[in-house]
Scaffold this active site. Structure first.
Site, PDB file in Angstrom:
ATOM      1  N   GLU A  93     -89.998  24.362  91.665  1.00  0.00           N
ATOM      2  CA  GLU A  93     -91.266  24.118  92.346  1.00  0.00           C
ATOM      3  C   GLU A  93     -91.843  22.764  91.967  1.00  0.00           C
ATOM      4  OE1 GLU A  93     -93.132  28.604  92.503  1.00  0.00           O
ATOM      5  OE2 GLU A  93     -94.357  26.985  91.684  1.00  0.00           O
ATOM      6  N   CYS A 106     -96.724  16.753  90.697  1.00  0.00           N
ATOM      7  CA  CYS A 106     -96.416  17.418  89.437  1.00  0.00           C
ATOM      8  C   CYS A 106     -94.989  17.920  89.562  1.00  0.00           C
ATOM      9  CB  CYS A 106     -97.394  18.570  89.223  1.00  0.00           C
ATOM     10  SG  CYS A 106     -96.986  19.585  87.804  1.00  0.00           S
ATOM     11  N   CYS A 113     -87.435  27.655  81.586  1.00  0.00           N
ATOM     12  CA  CYS A 113     -87.868  27.014  80.340  1.00  0.00           C
ATOM     13  C   CYS A 113     -87.516  27.939  79.183  1.00  0.00           C
ATOM     14  CB  CYS A 113     -89.384  26.816  80.391  1.00  0.00           C
ATOM     15  SG  CYS A 113     -90.057  25.933  78.967  1.00  0.00           S
ATOM     16  N   CYS A 117     -93.696  30.246  75.937  1.00  0.00           N
ATOM     17  CA  CYS A 117     -95.152  30.385  75.759  1.00  0.00           C
ATOM     18  C   CYS A 117     -95.597  31.702  76.424  1.00  0.00           C
ATOM     19  CB  CYS A 117     -95.893  29.203  76.363  1.00  0.00           C
ATOM     20  SG  CYS A 117     -95.493  27.647  75.557  1.00  0.00           S
ATOM     21  N   CYS A 120     -97.300  31.765  80.019  1.00  0.00           N
ATOM     22  CA  CYS A 120     -96.726  30.902  81.061  1.00  0.00           C
ATOM     23  C   CYS A 120     -95.693  31.640  81.903  1.00  0.00           C
ATOM     24  CB  CYS A 120     -96.086  29.681  80.402  1.00  0.00           C
ATOM     25  SG  CYS A 120     -95.324  28.556  81.575  1.00  0.00           S
ATOM     26  N   GLU A 161     -89.707  22.093  79.672  1.00  0.00           N
ATOM     27  CA  GLU A 161     -90.217  21.286  78.572  1.00  0.00           C
ATOM     28  C   GLU A 161     -89.498  19.934  78.649  1.00  0.00           C
ATOM     29  OE1 GLU A 161     -92.557  20.961  76.221  1.00  0.00           O
ATOM     30  OE2 GLU A 161     -91.457  19.167  75.688  1.00  0.00           O
ATOM     31  N   SER A 215     -99.705  20.089  74.663  1.00  0.00           N
ATOM     32  CA  SER A 215    -100.223  21.434  74.905  1.00  0.00           C
ATOM     33  C   SER A 215    -100.561  22.034  73.552  1.00  0.00           C
ATOM     34  CB  SER A 215     -99.156  22.267  75.622  1.00  0.00           C
ATOM     35  OG  SER A 215     -98.922  21.694  76.881  1.00  0.00           O
ATOM     36  N   HIS A 217    -103.554  24.366  72.734  1.00  0.00           N
ATOM     37  CA  HIS A 217    -103.892  25.776  72.980  1.00  0.00           C
ATOM     38  C   HIS A 217    -104.412  26.582  71.795  1.00  0.00           C
ATOM     39  CE1 HIS A 217    -102.182  24.741  76.734  1.00  0.00           C
ATOM     40  NE2 HIS A 217    -100.948  25.068  76.492  1.00  0.00           N
ATOM     41  N   CYS A 334    -101.266  33.106  98.421  1.00  0.00           N
ATOM     42  CA  CYS A 334    -101.233  32.682  99.815  1.00  0.00           C
ATOM     43  C   CYS A 334    -100.879  33.838 100.746  1.00  0.00           C
ATOM     44  CB  CYS A 334    -100.241  31.551 100.012  1.00  0.00           C
ATOM     45  SG  CYS A 334    -100.449  30.738 101.583  1.00  0.00           S
TER      46      CYS A 334
HETATM   47  N1  SAH Z   1     -93.619  22.259  78.646  1.00  0.00           N
HETATM   48  C1  SAH Z   1     -94.702  21.363  78.925  1.00  0.00           C
HETATM   49  C2  SAH Z   1     -95.131  21.402  80.390  1.00  0.00           C
HETATM   50  C3  SAH Z   1     -95.554  22.773  80.768  1.00  0.00           C
HETATM   51  S1  SAH Z   1     -96.748  23.200  81.935  1.00  0.00           S
HETATM   52  C4  SAH Z   1     -95.879  21.689  78.023  1.00  0.00           C
HETATM   53  O1  SAH Z   1     -95.826  22.694  77.330  1.00  0.00           O
HETATM   54  O2  SAH Z   1     -96.818  20.909  77.993  1.00  0.00           O
HETATM   55  C5  SAH Z   1     -98.174  22.244  81.767  1.00  0.00           C
HETATM   56  C6  SAH Z   1     -99.347  22.898  81.082  1.00  0.00           C
HETATM   57  O3  SAH Z   1     -99.780  24.117  81.697  1.00  0.00           O
HETATM   58  C7  SAH Z   1     -99.079  23.226  79.636  1.00  0.00           C
HETATM   59  O4  SAH Z   1    -100.192  22.838  78.877  1.00  0.00           O
HETATM   60  C8  SAH Z   1     -98.952  24.730  79.676  1.00  0.00           C
HETATM   61  O5  SAH Z   1     -99.172  25.269  78.398  1.00  0.00           O
HETATM   62  C9  SAH Z   1     -99.997  25.091  80.693  1.00  0.00           C
HETATM   63  N2  SAH Z   1     -99.869  26.433  81.257  1.00  0.00           N
HETATM   64  C10 SAH Z   1     -98.751  27.113  81.548  1.00  0.00           C
HETATM   65  N3  SAH Z   1     -99.043  28.330  82.070  1.00  0.00           N
HETATM   66  C11 SAH Z   1    -100.368  28.412  82.118  1.00  0.00           C
HETATM   67  C12 SAH Z   1    -101.293  29.420  82.563  1.00  0.00           C
HETATM   68  N4  SAH Z   1    -100.856  30.585  83.032  1.00  0.00           N
HETATM   69  N5  SAH Z   1    -102.609  29.142  82.461  1.00  0.00           N
HETATM   70  C13 SAH Z   1    -103.041  27.962  81.980  1.00  0.00           C
HETATM   71  N6  SAH Z   1    -102.237  26.986  81.549  1.00  0.00           N
HETATM   72  C14 SAH Z   1    -100.923  27.200  81.609  1.00  0.00           C
END
Ligand code: SAH
Length: 347
Positions: A93, A106, A113, A117, A120, A161, A215, A217, A334
């Protein structure tokens, strides 16, 4: 390049290949321009190449780009979510967003991945495979072609990642910013990582003007470990020391992404601890109310708590933004929108 993946070859490599097959060297420049400037998806479009040469190239150097499977457009803000099929049947996507600072894509850096996390959706099926540089570039090119609009910003924040696919990522960035290619400014490229320390350290040596987002968190390892397995590999102390090391040379403001999860990392204590950790950093904190994923039970805090969290950070002199929700109506919902319309008898 053993698999002759032409879309991932830089101009020098392409020139070598063309030379090797006994063709005139300038043909490489023509092909490179078609692929990386004019967004061509097939050799048939390359009308300044002899027809027989086009057919030969098709067999010898297939263009392994993205094929659009489907696309959803938000009626709220024009955000578009693309589902692309890759040459081996894998799906990825990408998202197109219209911001006032420019059209942004994006991209995904991997199919799936392996970072795991907890909140995610991309982590659910694990890692299928890395994407090639060409497959990352193709997401941008295909979206430009489909929208008919120029893309000025690229964020590597989709599935995957990026620092777990380091070599292809670097090749992608170098080709995307190449003056003979799409020539997107490195300052308009952002890479988001969950904190792969050796990758961040290696990135410093590349001398790129790209933006880095971490990231985060959580304000401490204890909470972070409960939602991000990568935190068990690298402590925040190691991550922050790598970020400082990176900043010494790059000197561009760092972004910290912080997904707010109700009852997990959204307390005033967390905000205070976070402010303490970020003291002295040239940074921006991007708060993201967690996007609920069907398979997970995480919830976003109420807006009031998000605002309180923001205020607490700001009181400590930290720049904060709350991520604007783009394309809220197309993020899986959607189909539901269409269903509601159908049930209401509007379409
Ligand atoms: N692997 C990379 C890119 C991932 S996605 C990373 O970890 O940064 C980009 C961002 O969206 C990351 O900060 C990820 O932690 C966040 N993300 C993923 N799923 C999410 C969700 N369900 N709600 C909010 N943020 C989310």
């Amino acid at each position: 390049m053993k698999d002759r993946d032409i879309l991932s070859m830089n101009l020098t490599e392409l020139q070598e290949e063309i030379d090797r097959i006994g063709e005139k060297k300038y043909r490489a420049g023509q092909i490179y321009e078609w692929l990386h400037v004019k967004n061509a998806v097939s050799y048939q479009e390359m009308t300044n190449l002899p027809v027989s040469f086009r057919s030969f190239m098709e067999g010898a150097f297939p263009i392994r780009g993205c094929e659009q499977e489907t696309m959803q457009e938000s009626c709220l803000d024009g955000t578009r979510k693309y589902l692309f099929r890759l040459y081996d049947g894998v799906y990825i996507e990408s998202v197109f967003m219209r911001y006032h600072h420019g059209n942004t894509v994006c991209i995904s850096s991997q199919a799936g991945c392996r970072m795991g996390c907890a909140f995610c959706a991309s982590a659910i099926g694990g890692l299928l495979r890395n994407l090639s540089a060409g497959e990352m570039l193709s997401q941008v090119y295909r979206i430009e072609k489909d929208t008919g609009l120029c893309v000025s910003n690229v964020v590597v924040m989709g599935t995957g990642e990026p620092l777990d696919n380091y070599d292809n990522l670097l090749r992608f960035i170098r080709m995307l910013t190449d003056k003979d290619g799409h020539h997107i400014s490195a300052r308009h490229v952002t890479v988001s990582t969950c904190g792969i320390v050796p990758g961040i350290r290696r990135l410093k040596e590349e001398d790129l003007e790209i933006n880095l987002a971490l990231s985060l968190h959580a304000p401490n390892d204890e909470i972070r470990k409960t939602i991000m397995p990568a935190a068990r590999m690298y402590s925040l102390e190691e991550v922050f020391s790598a970020l400082r090391f990176y900043y010494e040379k790059n000197r561009r403001r760092l972004t910290f992404e912080y997904s707010l999860i109700s009852g997990k990392n959204d307390s005033p204590e967390c905000a205070a601890e976070l402010a303490e950790r970020l003291r002295g950093f040239n940074c921006l904190v991007n708060l993201i109310p967690v996007n609920p994923v069907r398979e997970r039970s995480f919830k976003a805090p109420d807006t009031f708590f998000v605002q309180e969290f923001k205020k607490l950070l700001e009181k400590n002199g930290i720049h904060v933004t709350i991520r604007r929700e783009m394309g809220r109506d197309i993020d899986g919902a959607c189909g539901q929108l269409r269903k509601r319309y159908l049930e209401d008898g509007k379409i």
